[in-house]
Motif scaffolding. Structure first.
Motif, PDB file in Angstrom:
ATOM      1  N   GLU A 295       0.590  -1.177  -0.084  1.00  0.00           N
ATOM      2  CA  GLU A 295      -0.007  -0.083  -0.111  1.00  0.00           C
ATOM      3  C   GLU A 295       0.957   1.495  -0.022  1.00  0.00           C
ATOM      4  N   GLU A 296       2.053   1.081   0.132  1.00  0.00           N
ATOM      5  CA  GLU A 296       3.248   2.341   0.248  1.00  0.00           C
ATOM      6  C   GLU A 296       3.267   2.570  -1.219  1.00  0.00           C
ATOM      7  N   THR A 297       3.193   1.797  -2.232  1.00  0.00           N
ATOM      8  CA  THR A 297       3.684   2.170  -3.496  1.00  0.00           C
ATOM      9  C   THR A 297       2.325   2.207  -4.388  1.00  0.00           C
ATOM     10  N   ASN A 298       1.366   1.543  -3.971  1.00  0.00           N
ATOM     11  CA  ASN A 298       0.160   1.507  -4.957  1.00  0.00           C
ATOM     12  C   ASN A 298      -1.245   1.344  -4.152  1.00  0.00           C
ATOM     13  N   LYS A 299      -2.042   2.366  -4.077  1.00  0.00           N
ATOM     14  CA  LYS A 299      -3.298   2.316  -3.576  1.00  0.00           C
ATOM     15  C   LYS A 299      -4.516   2.294  -4.411  1.00  0.00           C
ATOM     16  N   ILE A 300      -4.082   2.264  -5.575  1.00  0.00           N
ATOM     17  CA  ILE A 300      -5.359   2.289  -6.846  1.00  0.00           C
ATOM     18  C   ILE A 300      -5.646   1.408  -7.518  1.00  0.00           C
ATOM     19  N   PHE A 301      -4.659   0.422  -7.999  1.00  0.00           N
ATOM     20  CA  PHE A 301      -4.966  -0.676  -9.094  1.00  0.00           C
ATOM     21  C   PHE A 301      -4.481  -1.889  -8.355  1.00  0.00           C
ATOM     22  N   THR A 302      -5.078  -3.082  -8.802  1.00  0.00           N
ATOM     23  CA  THR A 302      -4.835  -4.344  -8.374  1.00  0.00           C
ATOM     24  C   THR A 302      -3.874  -4.949  -9.242  1.00  0.00           C
ATOM     25  N   LYS A 303      -4.572  -5.367 -10.562  1.00  0.00           N
ATOM     26  CA  LYS A 303      -4.030  -6.047 -11.689  1.00  0.00           C
ATOM     27  C   LYS A 303      -3.971  -5.265 -12.930  1.00  0.00           C
ATOM     28  N   ASN A 304      -3.274  -5.384 -13.934  1.00  0.00           N
ATOM     29  CA  ASN A 304      -3.667  -5.101 -15.338  1.00  0.00           C
ATOM     30  C   ASN A 304      -3.887  -6.397 -16.190  1.00  0.00           C
ATOM     31  N   PHE A 305      -4.906  -6.309 -16.795  1.00  0.00           N
ATOM     32  CA  PHE A 305      -5.289  -7.356 -17.843  1.00  0.00           C
ATOM     33  C   PHE A 305      -5.384  -6.860 -19.121  1.00  0.00           C
ATOM     34  N   GLU A 306      -4.889  -8.062 -20.054  1.00  0.00           N
ATOM     35  CA  GLU A 306      -4.948  -7.820 -21.294  1.00  0.00           C
ATOM     36  C   GLU A 306      -5.122  -8.962 -22.392  1.00  0.00           C
ATOM     37  N   VAL A 307      -6.082  -8.900 -23.162  1.00  0.00           N
ATOM     38  CA  VAL A 307      -6.485 -10.058 -24.185  1.00  0.00           C
ATOM     39  C   VAL A 307      -6.243  -9.769 -25.412  1.00  0.00           C
ATOM     40  N   SER A 308      -5.829 -10.429 -26.621  1.00  0.00           N
ATOM     41  CA  SER A 308      -5.647 -10.184 -27.955  1.00  0.00           C
ATOM     42  C   SER A 308      -6.244 -11.187 -28.420  1.00  0.00           C
ATOM     43  N   ALA A 309      -7.051 -10.989 -29.598  1.00  0.00           N
ATOM     44  CA  ALA A 309      -7.429 -12.218 -30.204  1.00  0.00           C
ATOM     45  C   ALA A 309      -7.815 -12.025 -31.818  1.00  0.00           C
ATOM     46  N   PRO A 310      -7.469 -12.796 -32.673  1.00  0.00           N
ATOM     47  CA  PRO A 310      -7.685 -12.446 -34.224  1.00  0.00           C
ATOM     48  C   PRO A 310      -8.931 -12.610 -34.533  1.00  0.00           C
ATOM     49  N   LEU A 311      -9.482 -11.667 -35.296  1.00  0.00           N
ATOM     50  CA  LEU A 311     -10.971 -11.677 -35.972  1.00  0.00           C
ATOM     51  C   LEU A 311     -10.746 -12.047 -37.383  1.00  0.00           C
ATOM     52  N   GLU A 312     -11.783 -12.762 -37.872  1.00  0.00           N
ATOM     53  CA  GLU A 312     -11.755 -13.050 -39.284  1.00  0.00           C
ATOM     54  C   GLU A 312     -12.982 -12.661 -40.227  1.00  0.00           C
ATOM     55  N   LEU A 313     -12.563 -12.356 -41.400  1.00  0.00           N
ATOM     56  CA  LEU A 313     -13.468 -11.876 -42.261  1.00  0.00           C
ATOM     57  C   LEU A 313     -14.484 -12.862 -42.712  1.00  0.00           C
ATOM     58  N   ASN A 314     -15.665 -12.445 -43.084  1.00  0.00           N
ATOM     59  CA  ASN A 314     -16.726 -13.264 -43.874  1.00  0.00           C
ATOM     60  C   ASN A 314     -17.092 -12.841 -44.858  1.00  0.00           C
ATOM     61  N   ASN A 315     -16.714 -13.188 -46.295  1.00  0.00           N
ATOM     62  CA  ASN A 315     -17.013 -12.452 -47.541  1.00  0.00           C
ATOM     63  C   ASN A 315     -16.402 -11.394 -47.416  1.00  0.00           C
ATOM     64  N   GLY A 316     -15.382 -11.070 -46.777  1.00  0.00           N
ATOM     65  CA  GLY A 316     -14.607  -9.664 -46.970  1.00  0.00           C
ATOM     66  C   GLY A 316     -15.029  -8.566 -45.730  1.00  0.00           C
ATOM     67  N   GLU A 317     -16.199  -9.238 -44.974  1.00  0.00           N
ATOM     68  CA  GLU A 317     -16.730  -8.346 -43.751  1.00  0.00           C
ATOM     69  C   GLU A 317     -16.513  -8.832 -42.458  1.00  0.00           C
ATOM     70  N   LEU A 318     -16.392  -8.004 -41.633  1.00  0.00           N
ATOM     71  CA  LEU A 318     -16.463  -8.328 -40.226  1.00  0.00           C
ATOM     72  C   LEU A 318     -17.861  -8.363 -39.807  1.00  0.00           C
ATOM     73  N   ASN A 319     -18.319  -9.289 -38.956  1.00  0.00           N
ATOM     74  CA  ASN A 319     -19.602  -9.486 -38.650  1.00  0.00           C
ATOM     75  C   ASN A 319     -19.633 -10.389 -37.241  1.00  0.00           C
ATOM     76  N   TYR A 320     -19.504  -9.626 -36.141  1.00  0.00           N
ATOM     77  CA  TYR A 320     -19.328 -10.356 -34.806  1.00  0.00           C
ATOM     78  C   TYR A 320     -20.349  -9.948 -33.911  1.00  0.00           C
ATOM     79  N   SER A 321     -20.914 -10.965 -32.838  1.00  0.00           N
ATOM     80  CA  SER A 321     -21.969 -10.437 -32.019  1.00  0.00           C
ATOM     81  C   SER A 321     -21.298 -10.804 -30.796  1.00  0.00           C
ATOM     82  N   PHE A 322     -20.994  -9.666 -29.691  1.00  0.00           N
ATOM     83  CA  PHE A 322     -20.373 -10.055 -28.630  1.00  0.00           C
ATOM     84  C   PHE A 322     -21.263  -9.363 -27.384  1.00  0.00           C
ATOM     85  N   SER A 323     -21.186  -9.943 -26.225  1.00  0.00           N
ATOM     86  CA  SER A 323     -21.950  -9.418 -25.115  1.00  0.00           C
ATOM     87  C   SER A 323     -20.967  -8.870 -24.106  1.00  0.00           C
TER      88      SER A 323
END
Length: 629
Positions: A295-323
């Motif tokens: 707590e002496e050096t950091n009182k604001i953040f716990t962890k840093n998260f990062e996710v990278s994932a490739p997307l694919e084209l369908n007939n030359g277009e992007l079409n993704y449904s997320f929640s």
């Protein structure tokens, strides 16, 4: 009457005044040269004004032309989006009674996510996303060999309604009919946000030979009183192929590359940001970095998260449904979406999780439905659990009483066959005595073992119960965090910089419980044999060690868990005293054992026969080895 006459002086005066006026008018009349000069000045002035105006317009057109050229050079086909006069710093707010989301024109991403009806430990609004702690981006290349990041580009917002649902369309335009769209849909009273990514007529714009990468990064804000404890409960969790749940290490930096990822969760202690894809990501790179050290050096953040994932084209277009779920880690709410995201709530694995899901969560919700004080809910829940477990306590105590009656005879067997070389003989006769008397060592062990799943299940249940968050009881202002009664001017390693009272009381209760249990278990122990460890000394050591461990490790744990152990141990002590003083009669037990001895011995089971044969064979081998010596 006297006739009026003009005075000569008056006539002279009027004449002089008239002459002066005529002279003045004559001298001030402009001549032709002066008029020409004035006309020339007016024309010159007008020409200057016209020239200045024309020069300004020309300069503006030149500037706009240069800006347009620069935009085209930098943005290529997407320069059209920069020409729409959309405010780069502009935002759009969509909200319901649970969430308030602020979406920026720059990047089309959520820049603020406020969870209503909850506060931080210091009574501030609870934001999951704010002040650039998160970034959502899609990186793609174009057919003109440019690489773009959507987080740097300007989207055009359009707000609309679909029934009671609020819809925000964010479009990154190449033209009016060519665009990349982020579509947000927020329903009333719902933590789940519909999120679609689709392109329209960009088949000739997006370069299909380049990777299209989705990236989502978030630094978790501190929300709870103990950032150390919160950090221990914070992790990146995901579901991969075949519906298997996995997570990255909570104790340090970790990264993985997985296939067929359905969803991933930036899970904090009581709140999470969960990204769900209707189409599995074929691969995903997941990274977790611990930001908290002390707590002496950091009182604001716990962890840093990062996710990278490739997307694919369908007939030359992007079409993704997320929640996108942004809300509390409430098991019932998460389970209602039927996407397995409720597994982020750490209720324990295997049998422990099953007990929590099918027994303790329904019981806790039932009691919480008509009792407002969650401290009383914990106490009443503990009473129900201990009453349910009391038959096992009775069985264990009854077995102990039987062993206590047999102990003198087992001591006599030890004295009859002294020495290490007769250990097998002693064991055989002791087991024969117990079988004849109808007493079994396992009769005392099995009830204790059956209670262990309940113990470990509740150890996981209370720290994960969001209903306990910021609920007070007695001196504790938050049952989900430690109940500090004194702040130390220094920090003790492993203990902390505060003193919590519930762990102290629970440690005292567990000491007396173990003291009673020790006397009970000592009755069940066979007399100490040569070459065997003294279990009584080990149990005595545990009697002192367990309360110390409780005192140290539970000092920073949630007060609700310590309250449960306090009440549970007090109830168990009470039940044991009632069984000992009012239910069990040792004289009757002794008479029953003597009656059992008179009965003919039952036919040995196959397992018992094999055990006896093995012991007999071991005894013979031991005797042969002794003869060789």
């Amino acid at each position: 009457m006297e006739e009026k006459k003009f005075d000569a002086n008056s006539i002279i005066g009027f004449l002089l005044l008239g002459a002066i006026m005529l002279w003045f008018m004559y001298t001030n009349q402009p001549d032709e040269q002066t008029e020409e000069i004035q006309k020339t000045e007016e024309i010159t002035s007008k020409q200057k004004f016209d020239t200045t105006t024309q020069t300004g317009l020309q300069s503006s057109l030149v500037y706009d032309s240069i800006a347009r050229q620069n935009a085209i050079q930098q943005l290529g086909q997407f320069a059209y989006s920069a020409s729409l006069n959309v405010n780069e710093l502009g935002t759009t707010v969509i909200e319901n009674d649970l969430l308030k989301l602020t979406i920026s024109n720059k990047g089309g991403q959520i820049t603020e996510a406020l969870i209503k009806n909850y506060k931080t430990y210091d009574s501030l609004p609870l934001y999951m996303i704010k002040d650039a702690n998160a970034a959502f981006n899609i990186k793609f290349g174009t057919t003109t060999n440019r690489t773009f990041n959507t987080k740097d580009l300007i989207f055009q917002p359009k707000l609309s309604k679909n029934g009671e649902n609020t819809i925000l369309s964010m479009k990154l335009k190449v033209s009016e009919n060519q665009f990349l769209e982020y579509r947000y849909e927020l329903k009333p009273s719902d933590y789940m946000i519909g999120f679609a990514v689709r392109s329209n007529d960009l088949g000739t714009i997006i370069n299909s030979s380049n990777n299209i990468d989705l990236n989502f990064q978030l630094k978790g804000y501190r929300h709870e009183k103990s950032i150390k404890y919160e950090n221990q409960m914070t992790a990146l969790i995901y579901e991969k192929e075949d519906g298997k749940k996995d997570d990255l290490s909570i104790s340090g930096d970790d990264n993985e590359e997985e296939s067929e990822v359905t969803w991933f969760a930036f899970k904090q202690h009581f709140f999470s940001t969960i990204f769900i894809s209707e189409t599995d990501f074929k691969t995903a790179k997941l990274n977790s970095q611990t930001l908290f050290e002390d707590e002496e050096t950091n009182k604001i953040f716990t962890k840093n998260f990062e996710v990278s994932a490739p997307l694919e084209l369908n007939n030359g277009e992007l079409n993704y449904s997320f929640s996108l779920y942004i809300g509390p880690n409430d098991y019932s709410i998460l389970a209602s979406y039927e996407k397995n995201i409720e597994e982020i709530v750490d209720l324990g694995w295997g049998i422990f999780g099953w007990i929590n899901i099918h027994a303790f969560i329904p019981l806790f919700n039932l009691l919480g439905g008509f009792i407002n004080n969650y401290g009383l809910v914990i106490i009443l829940m503990t009473v129900v659990v201990r009453i349910f477990m009391s038959p096992l306590v009775y069985k264990s105590y009854l077995s102990s009483a039987r062993m206590k009656v047999l102990k003198p005879e087992m001591t006599a067997i030890n004295e009859k066959h002294p020495g290490k070389d007769k250990a097998m003989k002693r064991q055989q006769e002791t087991m024969a005595l117990q079988r004849k008397a109808g007493v079994s060592m396992m009769a005392g062990c099995i009830p204790a073992l059956l209670q262990m799943p309940v113990f470990f299940a509740l150890f996981r249940f209370f720290p994960s119960a969001i209903d306990l968050r910021q609920q007070g009881f007695l001196w504790a202002d938050d049952l989900s965090s430690y109940d500090s009664i004194y702040k130390l001017p220094f920090s003790i390693p492993m203990y902390g910089d505060h003193i919590s009272l519930f762990p102290i009381l629970a440690s005292v209760a567990i000491y007396f419980y173990m003291k009673m249990s020790q006397s009970q278990q000592m009755n069940m122990q066979q007399p100490v044999q040569e070459g065997m460890p003294d279990m009584q000394k080990m149990m005595k050591m545990m009697m002192y060690l367990s309360p110390i461990m409780m005192l140290v490790f539970f000092n920073s744990y949630g007060a609700g868990l310590s309250l449960y152990y306090l009440v549970s141990n007090l109830l168990t002590i009470t039940i044991m005293l009632v069984i000992k003083n009012f239910i069990i009669d040792e004289d009757k037990i002794h008479a029953q054992i003597q009656e059992n001895k008179k009965r003919p011995e039952k036919k040995k089971s196959k397992f018992r026969q094999r055990m006896d044969d093995a012991m007999k064979q071991a005894q013979e081998q031991q005797a042969q080895q002794k003869k060789r010596k």
